[in-house]
Design an enzyme around this catalytic site. Sequence first.
Site, PDB file in Angstrom:
ATOM      1  N   GLU A 166       0.806  -1.224   0.000  1.00 55.20           N
ATOM      2  CA  GLU A 166       0.000   0.000   0.000  1.00 55.20           C
ATOM      3  C   GLU A 166       0.845   1.283   0.000  1.00 55.20           C
ATOM      4  O   GLU A 166       0.870   2.064   0.976  1.00 55.20           O
ATOM      5  CB  GLU A 166      -0.973  -0.019   1.181  1.00 55.20           C
ATOM      6  CG  GLU A 166      -1.939  -1.179   1.096  1.00 55.20           C
ATOM      7  CD  GLU A 166      -3.032  -1.173   2.158  1.00 55.20           C
ATOM      8  OE1 GLU A 166      -2.960  -0.377   3.107  1.00 55.20           O
ATOM      9  OE2 GLU A 166      -3.956  -2.002   2.035  1.00 55.20           O
ATOM     10  N   GLU A 352      -5.371  -8.310  -0.347  1.00 51.72           N
ATOM     11  CA  GLU A 352      -6.163  -7.976   0.833  1.00 51.72           C
ATOM     12  C   GLU A 352      -7.598  -7.656   0.436  1.00 51.72           C
ATOM     13  O   GLU A 352      -7.811  -6.861  -0.481  1.00 51.72           O
ATOM     14  CB  GLU A 352      -5.623  -6.741   1.571  1.00 51.72           C
ATOM     15  CG  GLU A 352      -4.422  -6.986   2.414  1.00 51.72           C
ATOM     16  CD  GLU A 352      -3.984  -5.731   3.146  1.00 51.72           C
ATOM     17  OE1 GLU A 352      -4.844  -4.906   3.526  1.00 51.72           O
ATOM     18  OE2 GLU A 352      -2.765  -5.556   3.290  1.00 51.72           O
TER      19      GLU A 352
HETATM   20  C1  LIG Z   1      -6.598  11.732   8.732  1.00 45.02           C
HETATM   21  C2  LIG Z   1      -7.568  10.901   7.956  1.00 45.02           C
HETATM   22  O1  LIG Z   1      -7.276   9.529   8.123  1.00 45.02           O
HETATM   23  C3  LIG Z   1      -8.365   8.724   7.828  1.00 45.02           C
HETATM   24  C4  LIG Z   1      -7.940   7.270   7.938  1.00 45.02           C
HETATM   25  O2  LIG Z   1      -7.652   6.869   6.591  1.00 45.02           O
HETATM   26  C5  LIG Z   1      -7.373   5.540   6.399  1.00 45.02           C
HETATM   27  C6  LIG Z   1      -7.384   5.089   5.080  1.00 45.02           C
HETATM   28  C7  LIG Z   1      -7.100   3.759   4.826  1.00 45.02           C
HETATM   29  C8  LIG Z   1      -6.834   2.900   5.884  1.00 45.02           C
HETATM   30  C9  LIG Z   1      -6.600   1.497   5.593  1.00 45.02           C
HETATM   31  C10 LIG Z   1      -6.492   0.480   6.510  1.00 45.02           C
HETATM   32  N1  LIG Z   1      -6.387  -0.623   5.769  1.00 45.02           N
HETATM   33  C11 LIG Z   1      -6.338  -2.000   6.257  1.00 45.02           C
HETATM   34  C12 LIG Z   1      -4.872  -2.342   6.311  1.00 45.02           C
HETATM   35  N2  LIG Z   1      -4.334  -2.533   4.949  1.00 45.02           N
HETATM   36  C13 LIG Z   1      -3.028  -3.104   5.222  1.00 45.02           C
HETATM   37  C14 LIG Z   1      -3.232  -3.996   6.427  1.00 45.02           C
HETATM   38  O3  LIG Z   1      -2.206  -3.721   7.339  1.00 45.02           O
HETATM   39  C15 LIG Z   1      -4.588  -3.620   7.014  1.00 45.02           C
HETATM   40  O4  LIG Z   1      -4.510  -3.441   8.407  1.00 45.02           O
HETATM   41  N3  LIG Z   1      -6.379  -0.326   4.479  1.00 45.02           N
HETATM   42  N4  LIG Z   1      -6.538   0.986   4.357  1.00 45.02           N
HETATM   43  C16 LIG Z   1      -6.825   3.361   7.198  1.00 45.02           C
HETATM   44  C17 LIG Z   1      -7.096   4.686   7.454  1.00 45.02           C
END
Ligand SMILES: CCOCCOc1ccc(-c2cn(C[C@@H]3NC[C@@H](O)[C@H]3O)nn2)cc1
Length: 448
Positions: A166, A352
Amino acid sequence: MTIFQFPSDFKWGTATASYQIEGATKEDGRGISIWDTFAKTPGKVFNGDNGDVACDSYHRYEEDIALMKELGIKTYRFSVAWPRIIPDGDGEINQKGLDFYHRFVDKLIENDIEPFCTLYHWDLPQALQDIGGWENRRTVDAFVKYSEVMFREFGGKIKYWLTFNEPWCIAFLSNFLGAHAPGNTDLQVSINVGHGILLAHGKSVQKFRELGVDGKIGIAPNMEWSEPYSKTEADQAAADRNIAWFADWFLDPVFKGTYPQIMLDCFEAAGARPEIQPGDMETICQPIDHIGLNYYTMSVVRSNPGGGLLQSETLDMGLVRTDIGWPVESRGLYEALHYLQKYGDIDIYITENGACINDGLENGEVKDFRRISYLQQHIAQVHRAINDGINLKGYMAWSMMDNYEWAEGYRMRFGLVHVDYRSLVRTPKESFYWYQNVIRNNWLETKD
Ligand SMILES: CCOCCOc1ccc(-c2cn(C[C@@H]3NC[C@@H](O)[C@H]3O)nn2)cc1
């Protein structure tokens, strides 16, 4: 009832990551990572949760692999903690770290489970962050050294590799939005970080080819699919920017050797741009063997000139949401898979996909039917894409077990297996047995 039959060689799997499950953060010579530092910084992580124990998979990996065997998966995606291999990121190799992953990978192979290895899943050695992290080209070179150690040690034993998990989260979530480690909130820094990890990716692939490693290598972008609220050009352009931020910003350099103009214009308007040195883009643009797509959700957006970096706003379309608040729309996975065809007929793995459903234990069971519904909808879209001729080779459910969900700590549960974080007892959920059946049959049944 409809039966969706999958190809006989389709790789059913699950996924986890080192910092999220291992624990043992001070054991056997492991160095400090940026997530150890971030988690212990007040206010950064819910409840101040950290990965010191997590699921204790460092010690319980044999029990975990026995559950994987029971589940019947063909492949298991895990990540290696760089701080276990080279504790300060760029110095001495820690043999005990290598020994752990040899024990782990050998046990997977002994159980006929294909190891699918992510080299970098966010746990950067803190010592490298202290010299500027991915903005510093010394970190890029340190990653190539780390990946060479891993290729020499595990090449052939591990046949499926991913450089980075990612890149959007590593660059933008962690250095522009500030939600993940190290928590910067500077657009130029985030673009510099993105460029650094792309350079590291390209150099690592070059090293992989140079060593003649018996295996395949790729990268794992996450895509939040976006669609326009209306047919206007402005709304379509807003959706295009949202998609390109996650996918094209990283995959265009890898496949075309150029950054996408739509995003260069967007960042330029905000006063930021990549700092490209001669030869950088050629280094980044190395042929790869597969894309790992991480997909969870999609959004409907419309143009909004005052709407921040992307000049857009997301609309609430009233979709069902998982317990982390993400709308459930499996069609976005199908659209994202078709979108990736712009990069050619390359092998794709869903590395994922899963749902945050926080159902707890009741009388020793977890009746997570909402997770089953999510998985069924998304696996049906996977089948639809395969039927369209897309080169989709495997599906790895996120996640094998409940684990440390970064800034959300332990309150958000994505696992097919429930983990009691006090006792560390694992309990397969209803979704575990449902997925076990899909794997055993190699088909999906839908009641219609
Ligand atoms: C300040 C604004 O912030 C808002 C939060 O914004 C996000 C965006 C996307 C995610 C997010 C989490 N995951 C799952 C993980 N993928 C890898 C694996 O380790 C899983 O745990 N994918 N995307 C979290 C937070």
